[in-house]
Design a protein around this motif. Structure first.
Motif, PDB file in Angstrom:
ATOM      1  N   VAL A  59      42.946  36.789  35.675  1.00 22.14           N
ATOM      2  CA  VAL A  59      42.352  36.046  36.800  1.00 22.14           C
ATOM      3  C   VAL A  59      43.159  36.278  38.077  1.00 22.14           C
ATOM      4  O   VAL A  59      42.587  36.552  39.146  1.00 22.14           O
ATOM      5  N   LEU A  60      44.477  36.163  37.983  1.00 28.11           N
ATOM      6  CA  LEU A  60      45.315  36.311  39.179  1.00 28.11           C
ATOM      7  C   LEU A  60      45.271  37.719  39.754  1.00 28.11           C
ATOM      8  O   LEU A  60      45.229  37.907  40.969  1.00 28.11           O
ATOM      9  N   THR A  62      42.819  39.886  39.362  1.00 30.19           N
ATOM     10  CA  THR A  62      41.463  40.194  39.796  1.00 30.19           C
ATOM     11  C   THR A  62      41.065  39.452  41.069  1.00 30.19           C
ATOM     12  O   THR A  62      40.451  40.035  41.958  1.00 30.19           O
ATOM     13  N   PHE A  63      41.427  38.187  41.159  1.00 27.84           N
ATOM     14  CA  PHE A  63      40.891  37.360  42.236  1.00 27.84           C
ATOM     15  C   PHE A  63      41.883  36.949  43.327  1.00 27.84           C
ATOM     16  O   PHE A  63      41.505  36.201  44.227  1.00 27.84           O
ATOM     17  N   THR A  64      43.108  37.402  43.258  1.00 29.52           N
ATOM     18  CA  THR A  64      44.064  37.059  44.316  1.00 29.52           C
ATOM     19  C   THR A  64      44.723  38.329  44.849  1.00 29.52           C
ATOM     20  O   THR A  64      44.833  39.323  44.137  1.00 29.52           O
ATOM     21  N   PRO A  65      45.198  38.276  46.076  1.00 26.00           N
ATOM     22  CA  PRO A  65      45.870  39.455  46.639  1.00 26.00           C
ATOM     23  C   PRO A  65      47.374  39.475  46.326  1.00 26.00           C
ATOM     24  O   PRO A  65      48.124  40.205  46.974  1.00 26.00           O
ATOM     25  N   LEU A  66      47.812  38.698  45.367  1.00 25.96           N
ATOM     26  CA  LEU A  66      49.240  38.624  45.045  1.00 25.96           C
ATOM     27  C   LEU A  66      49.744  39.948  44.478  1.00 25.96           C
ATOM     28  O   LEU A  66      49.039  40.605  43.710  1.00 25.96           O
ATOM     29  N   VAL A  71      52.911  37.991  40.264  1.00 21.69           N
ATOM     30  CA  VAL A  71      52.075  37.451  39.190  1.00 21.69           C
ATOM     31  C   VAL A  71      52.870  37.409  37.885  1.00 21.69           C
ATOM     32  O   VAL A  71      52.900  36.389  37.180  1.00 21.69           O
TER      33      VAL A  71
END
Length: 122
Positions: A59-60, A62-66, A71
């Motif tokens: 999830v992190l 795929t869906f965040t720009p981190l 991560v």
């Protein structure tokens, strides 16, 4: 009491809190009272957390720009904190597991004390 070790699938069921068949009662007692009982407990917690960590990673990423390193660091920290807080209750959680398999409450602490093993963590 004869000790029969569960196979990998039964062990996974055991990790997630399901009761093993009666023939594994001796192994459950050994698991909760052996010299390495805390290490075994920590390993079970890590195995139990793996699917959640993998899902959080997906999830992190795929869906965040981190950044990937952040991560991974966050997930390692969450595993460490979850492990730490769960380990503080290891003796009680081991007793619950033993009771679930038909032993009287306090059996784990009593057996560990008889063998000179630590009953709690730390």
């Amino acid at each position: 009491m004869e000790v029969h070790r569960p196979g990998p699938l039964r062990w996974l069921r055991y990790v997630y809190g399901l009761r093993l068949p009666e023939e594994y009662r001796g192994w459950v007692l050994h698991d909760a009272t052996a010299r390495t009982w805390l290490l075994r407990f920590a390993l079970r917690i890590c195995v139990e957390a793996l699917p959640w960590l993998a899902a959080a990673f997906a999830v992190l990423v795929t869906f965040t720009p981190l950044p990937l390193s952040l991560v991974v660091l966050a997930l390692v920290l969450s595993l460490f904190l979850g492990l730490f807080f769960t380990m503080t209750s290891a003796d009680e959680l081991a007793e619950v597991r033993l009771v679930k398999h038909g032993f009287p409450y306090g059996t784990g602490k009593k057996v560990r004390a008889e063998h000179g093993r630590s009953a709690t963590w730390p």
